[in-house]
Design a protein around this motif. Structure first.
Motif, mmCIF file in Angstrom:
data_model
loop_
_atom_site.group_PDB
_atom_site.id
_atom_site.type_symbol
_atom_site.label_atom_id
_atom_site.label_comp_id
_atom_site.label_asym_id
_atom_site.label_seq_id
_atom_site.Cartn_x
_atom_site.Cartn_y
_atom_site.Cartn_z
ATOM 1 N N ARG A 158 0.890 -1.122 -0.135
ATOM 2 C CA ARG A 158 -0.015 0.147 0.070
ATOM 3 C C ARG A 158 0.986 1.131 0.093
ATOM 4 N NH1 ARG A 158 -5.471 -1.220 1.626
ATOM 5 N NH2 ARG A 158 -5.753 -3.612 2.187
ATOM 6 N N GLU A 159 1.905 1.254 0.634
ATOM 7 C CA GLU A 159 2.966 2.505 0.874
ATOM 8 C C GLU A 159 3.587 2.550 -0.419
ATOM 9 O OE1 GLU A 159 5.234 1.350 4.202
ATOM 10 O OE2 GLU A 159 4.050 2.305 5.603
ATOM 11 N N ALA A 160 4.000 1.514 -1.161
ATOM 12 C CA ALA A 160 4.709 1.582 -2.238
ATOM 13 C C ALA A 160 3.876 2.030 -3.552
ATOM 14 C CB ALA A 160 5.744 0.319 -2.745
ATOM 15 N N PHE A 161 2.709 1.163 -3.538
ATOM 16 C CA PHE A 161 2.051 1.499 -4.934
ATOM 17 C C PHE A 161 0.708 2.566 -4.841
ATOM 18 C CE2 PHE A 161 4.424 -1.946 -5.537
ATOM 19 C CZ PHE A 161 5.037 -1.841 -6.925
ATOM 20 N N GLY A 162 -0.038 2.625 -3.470
ATOM 21 C CA GLY A 162 -0.935 3.618 -3.121
ATOM 22 C C GLY A 162 -2.321 3.205 -3.962
ATOM 23 N N ASP A 163 -2.784 4.143 -4.249
ATOM 24 C CA ASP A 163 -4.073 3.821 -4.954
ATOM 25 C C ASP A 163 -4.215 2.931 -6.653
ATOM 26 O OD1 ASP A 163 -3.476 5.766 -6.585
ATOM 27 O OD2 ASP A 163 -4.987 7.230 -5.988
ATOM 28 N N GLN A 164 -3.076 2.790 -6.788
ATOM 29 C CA GLN A 164 -2.854 1.958 -8.096
ATOM 30 C C GLN A 164 -3.182 0.525 -7.908
ATOM 31 O OE1 GLN A 164 0.945 3.076 -10.730
ATOM 32 N NE2 GLN A 164 1.677 3.267 -8.475
ATOM 33 N N VAL A 165 -3.415 -0.111 -6.782
ATOM 34 C CA VAL A 165 -3.720 -1.458 -6.549
ATOM 35 C C VAL A 165 -4.853 -1.472 -5.358
ATOM 36 C CG1 VAL A 165 -1.412 -2.340 -7.274
ATOM 37 C CG2 VAL A 165 -2.060 -1.894 -4.614
ATOM 38 N N VAL A 166 -5.485 -2.659 -5.458
ATOM 39 C CA VAL A 166 -6.387 -2.651 -4.169
ATOM 40 C C VAL A 166 -6.080 -4.178 -3.571
ATOM 41 C CG1 VAL A 166 -8.919 -3.144 -3.476
ATOM 42 C CG2 VAL A 166 -8.291 -1.618 -5.388
ATOM 43 N N CYS A 167 -5.587 -3.967 -2.175
ATOM 44 C CA CYS A 167 -5.307 -5.240 -1.493
ATOM 45 C C CYS A 167 -6.444 -5.559 -0.514
ATOM 46 C CB CYS A 167 -4.031 -4.747 -0.686
ATOM 47 S SG CYS A 167 -2.571 -4.381 -1.897
ATOM 48 N N GLU A 168 -6.485 -6.933 -0.405
ATOM 49 C CA GLU A 168 -7.382 -7.426 0.616
ATOM 50 C C GLU A 168 -6.809 -8.724 1.118
ATOM 51 O OE1 GLU A 168 -12.026 -9.216 0.781
ATOM 52 O OE2 GLU A 168 -10.950 -8.569 -1.184
ATOM 53 N N VAL A 169 -6.905 -8.974 2.406
ATOM 54 C CA VAL A 169 -6.501 -9.960 3.290
ATOM 55 C C VAL A 169 -7.686 -10.636 3.816
ATOM 56 C CG1 VAL A 169 -5.259 -10.786 5.311
ATOM 57 C CG2 VAL A 169 -4.188 -8.700 4.191
ATOM 58 N N SER A 170 -7.505 -12.113 3.588
ATOM 59 C CA SER A 170 -8.676 -12.974 3.929
ATOM 60 C C SER A 170 -8.366 -14.237 4.253
ATOM 61 C CB SER A 170 -9.752 -13.105 2.840
ATOM 62 O OG SER A 170 -8.922 -13.718 1.631
ATOM 63 N N LYS A 171 -9.331 -15.040 4.844
ATOM 64 C CA LYS A 171 -8.766 -16.237 5.606
ATOM 65 C C LYS A 171 -9.330 -17.477 4.865
ATOM 66 C CE LYS A 171 -11.501 -15.528 9.782
ATOM 67 N NZ LYS A 171 -11.302 -15.242 11.259
ATOM 68 N N VAL A 172 -9.031 -18.702 4.937
ATOM 69 C CA VAL A 172 -9.928 -19.999 4.589
ATOM 70 C C VAL A 172 -9.441 -21.118 5.324
ATOM 71 C CG1 VAL A 172 -8.130 -20.651 2.777
ATOM 72 C CG2 VAL A 172 -10.510 -21.197 2.685
ATOM 73 N N GLU A 173 -10.353 -22.001 5.817
ATOM 74 C CA GLU A 173 -9.783 -23.140 6.311
ATOM 75 C C GLU A 173 -8.636 -23.836 5.734
ATOM 76 O OE1 GLU A 173 -12.914 -25.822 7.309
ATOM 77 O OE2 GLU A 173 -13.970 -24.514 8.590
ATOM 78 N N THR A 174 -7.550 -24.061 6.302
ATOM 79 C CA THR A 174 -6.475 -24.806 5.804
ATOM 80 C C THR A 174 -6.802 -25.961 4.769
ATOM 81 O OG1 THR A 174 -4.885 -23.614 7.259
ATOM 82 C CG2 THR A 174 -4.070 -25.780 6.139
ATOM 83 N N GLN A 175 -7.460 -26.829 5.702
ATOM 84 C CA GLN A 175 -7.914 -28.057 4.968
ATOM 85 C C GLN A 175 -8.615 -27.896 3.531
ATOM 86 O OE1 GLN A 175 -7.030 -31.011 5.946
ATOM 87 N NE2 GLN A 175 -7.841 -32.145 4.307
ATOM 88 N N SER A 176 -9.702 -26.877 3.438
ATOM 89 C CA SER A 176 -10.211 -26.471 2.412
ATOM 90 C C SER A 176 -9.117 -26.192 1.259
ATOM 91 C CB SER A 176 -11.296 -25.487 2.478
ATOM 92 O OG SER A 176 -12.195 -26.008 3.339
ATOM 93 N N TRP A 177 -8.090 -25.160 1.699
ATOM 94 C CA TRP A 177 -7.263 -24.702 0.825
ATOM 95 C C TRP A 177 -6.457 -25.910 0.220
ATOM 96 C CZ3 TRP A 177 -1.995 -24.713 0.109
ATOM 97 C CH2 TRP A 177 -1.631 -23.794 -0.529
ATOM 98 N N MET A 178 -6.076 -26.789 1.128
ATOM 99 C CA MET A 178 -5.271 -28.017 0.743
ATOM 100 C C MET A 178 -5.823 -28.758 -0.234
ATOM 101 S SD MET A 178 -2.194 -27.466 2.214
ATOM 102 C CE MET A 178 -1.373 -29.097 1.500
ATOM 103 N N GLU A 179 -7.077 -29.089 0.013
ATOM 104 C CA GLU A 179 -7.937 -29.824 -0.898
ATOM 105 C C GLU A 179 -7.903 -29.334 -2.349
ATOM 106 O OE1 GLU A 179 -9.217 -32.952 -0.504
ATOM 107 O OE2 GLU A 179 -8.548 -32.979 1.305
#
Length: 303
Positions: free
Chosen positions: A88-109
């Motif tokens: 965010r500091e390096a690219f400002g409003d040129q990008v949109v960032c979003e942190v999210s989570k998922v159950e690891t087992q679902s991700w691995m599958e």
């Protein structure tokens, strides 16, 4: 055991004529930070059953092309949030960032279908949901974790081939430093071929987590540390990382090679080979052997 939750950072780009240039700059920025294990494009429903026989361009287009987002996955939320802030500091409003989570087992599958066993001259490499039964080769079970890959990428396969060839030549390899170890696959393979003192390093905590679990699963004793080029010297130093990073680390990699030892670098595109040779010559090293696969090369350097 893996943590229950996996965290992702999705970096999206605004639809404009400049989005392609911004994305290219961000990818270079990520690689420069050592964050080269990002996913190109959205993964709908975590289904990434790729057709590896197709053209790279068609695969790229299927993931969304130039304006597709970049996604990074980690078990460690704090390191992902820190990276989010830096972007965010390096690219400002040129990008949109979003942190999210998922159950690891679902991700691995969701990743399982893309990881397929393969063989080298000496090894049968397979993920833990497959079996090595029926193969007479040395079994090498690799759980990708957050380090992305069971060794299918051309650069890793080339490094495996190089290690096998070096051991077959009866070259004395008493110690090994594996910089950017990822899943630990190269360190583990070397241990199974008889190299006793091995150090694997990676700047990613998640990679060290994966490599330690893989070493235990393969019943080999290897030291893994968070970091880059460790102090001391080694008979063989491996850097299976992109050339842009190899170039920056080269003085340290050179110093880590014991007298009469070898430096194995991969993550180098064929068109970067001449630049690598020039760089190596500046340090008094020459190409001893090189191997090529799918537009990538691995190069064995020595005095």
């Amino acid at each position: 055991m893996h943590p229950d939750l996996t965290y992702s950072l999705t970096i999206s780009f605004h639809s404009s004529d400049k989005s392609h240039a911004v994305k290219a700059q961000l990818k270079d920025w990520l690689v420069g930070k050592g964050e080269d294990a990002f996913v190109e494009g959205e993964i709908d429903g975590l289904d990434i059953d790729f057709d590896y026989s197709g053209a790279e361009s068609s695969q790229y287009d299927s993931l969304g092309g130039d304006r597709s987002p970049l996604v990074l996955y980690k078990f460690d939320l704090a390191s992902l949030e820190s990276l989010d802030k830096q972007i965010r500091e390096a690219f400002g409003d040129q990008v949109v960032c979003e942190v999210s989570k998922v159950e690891t087992q679902s991700w691995m599958e969701g990743w399982k279908e893309s990881f397929r066993p393969f063989s080298t001259n000496k090894f049968f490499v397979y993920p833990p949901w497959e079996s090595s039964a029926g193969s007479s080769l040395i079994p090498l079970v690799i759980e990708p974790g957050m380090a992305f890959g069971t060794g299918q990428h051309a650069t890793t396969q080339l490094c495996l081939r190089a290690i096998e060839n070096l051991m077959e030549s009866q070259t004395s390899i008493e110690s090994l430093l594996d910089v950017g170890t990822g899943t630990g696959i190269l360190s583990i393979a070397a241990a199974k071929l008889g190299i006793e003192r091995i150090m694997g390093t990676d700047i990613e905590i998640d990679a060290i987590h994966a490599s330690k679990e893989n070493a235990a699963a393969n019943q080999v004793d290897i030291e893994f540390r968070v970091g880059s080029v460790e102090s001391g010297t080694y008979s063989l130093v491996i850097a299976n990382i992109l050339f842009v990073v190899i170039r920056k680390l080269f003085p340290e990699l050179y110093r880590a090679v014991a007298r009469g030892g070898r430096l194995l670098v991969s993550g180098v595109l064929v068109e970067e080979f001449s630049d690598l040779k020039v760089l190596a010559q500046e340090f008094g090293l020459e190409v001893k052997q090189h191997w090529e696969l799918d537009g990538w090369i691995a190069v064995m350097l020595g005095e």
